[in-house]
Design an enzyme around this catalytic site. Structure first.
Site, short mmCIF file in Angstrom:
data_model
loop_
_atom_site.label_atom_id
_atom_site.label_comp_id
_atom_site.label_asym_id
_atom_site.label_seq_id
_atom_site.Cartn_x
_atom_site.Cartn_y
_atom_site.Cartn_z
CB THR A 118 2.33 -3.33 -22.72
OG1 THR A 118 1.92 -2.83 -20.90
CG2 THR A 118 1.42 -3.52 -23.09
CB ALA A 149 -1.33 -0.24 1.30
CB SER A 150 4.00 2.25 1.59
OG SER A 150 4.96 1.33 1.16
CG HIS A 207 6.16 3.52 -22.35
ND1 HIS A 207 6.59 2.46 -23.39
CD2 HIS A 207 5.66 3.24 -21.39
CE1 HIS A 207 5.32 1.83 -23.09
NE2 HIS A 207 4.77 2.12 -21.90
CE LYS A 218 7.74 0.62 -20.32
NZ LYS A 218 8.24 0.45 -19.53
N GLY A 225 -0.08 -7.70 -9.13
CA GLY A 225 0.94 -7.08 -10.48
C GLY A 225 2.38 -6.97 -10.01
CB THR A 228 7.09 -7.30 -12.22
OG1 THR A 228 8.10 -5.99 -11.00
CG2 THR A 228 6.20 -5.91 -13.07
CB ALA A 260 3.07 -7.46 -17.72
CG ASN A 261 -0.61 -3.10 -19.19
OD1 ASN A 261 -1.97 -2.62 -18.93
ND2 ASN A 261 -0.60 -2.29 -19.95
NE ARG A 300 4.09 5.48 -9.88
CZ ARG A 300 5.29 5.65 -10.91
NH1 ARG A 300 5.65 7.25 -11.34
NH2 ARG A 300 5.84 5.21 -12.01
#
Length: 246
Positions: A160, A15-16, A149, A153, A93, A95, A118-119, A18
């Site tokens: 994706t 939860a912390s 992007h 990145k 999600g 990774t 992944a998305n 982003r």
């Protein structure tokens, strides 16, 4: 277990981060969900009106029907074990999972509904389905994927783009060629192009805000909570789609 017509009791693990912060914020706008706990790292997060727990306190979580996990591989096994013990749906999600952890998703799916993606963009899920169908219908056409992007990145092609490439291969025929562009603050654009003699098909998805990924994960959690055990994809949980185990 809560009734199927009651709000799904949800835990957010990670939860912390982003993504976790976006999930907490947007969950307040989702009447089908009720956030009962937020979990983060070595210290419990402080969120108004939501009980916070450290990652080592999973055994103390209140009852829940679904968990969304956007954390780190080091915490993945513990939260999956907690979902198995609770009989709760698991949406992840996270990774960087190793082969053993990926295999655990299949094992867990024999007992609970499981979704790893992944998305979580609902639009990208539909795009993958369209790409798969186009590849099957046009096996001899050239296939290209161009992804764009923001300048920060690092990975290229994007995850994706690679997933869209997998959809092309699943449809049949040759794998695509990839091109990657990095410019400005672009959230994400993916163009899948099929080219034949004298004609071309372009399928495009443009993301303009990162909240789409959190909204998609929340949608998946609410839709998955009362499903039968199995491996699910995002496309399986869209309105009008029939969910099925993978």
């Amino acid at each position: 277990m809560a009734a199927a017509d009651s709000p799904v009791r949800l835990v957010i693990h990670g939860a912390s981060g982003r993504m976790g912060q976006a999930l907490v914020r947007l969950c307040a706008e989702a009447p089908a969900l009720r956030l009962v706990a937020a979990v983060a790292g070595s210290e419990a997060p402080h969120i108004a009106g939501v009980p916070g727990f450290a990652a080592g306190e999973l055994a103390s979580l209140p009852a829940f029907e679904a968990c969304i996990d956007f954390s780190l591989p080091a915490g993945f096994d513990r939260v999956l074990d907690r979902c198995l013990a609770q009989g709760a749906a698991f949406v992840s999600g996270t990774t960087g999972l190793d082969s053993h952890q990926l295999a655990r998703l299949d094992e867990a799916a024999a007992r609970i509904p499981v979704l790893w993606a992944a998305n979580f963009s609902l639009g990208v899920a539909v795009l993958q389905d369209l790409v798969r169908r186009a590849a099957a219908a046009l096996p001899q056409w050239h296939r290209d994927i161009v992804e764009t992007h923001h300048v920060h990145k690092k990975d290229a092609p994007s995850g994706t783009a690679l997933a869209l490439g997998e959809s092309i291969v699943e449809g049949g025929g040759a794998a695509p060629h990839y091109a990657s562009l990095r410019a400005g603050d672009i959230v994400g654009e993916h163009l899948v192009q099929f080219t034949g003699a004298g004609e071309r098909i372009e399928l495009i998805h443009r993301a303009t805000h990162r909240d789409i990924f959190a909204r998609g994960a929340l949608h998946c959690a609410s839709a998955l909570a009362h499903r039968a055990p199995g491996r699910y994809r995002v496309i399986d949980l869209l309105s009008g789609m029939t969910g099925r185990g993978a």
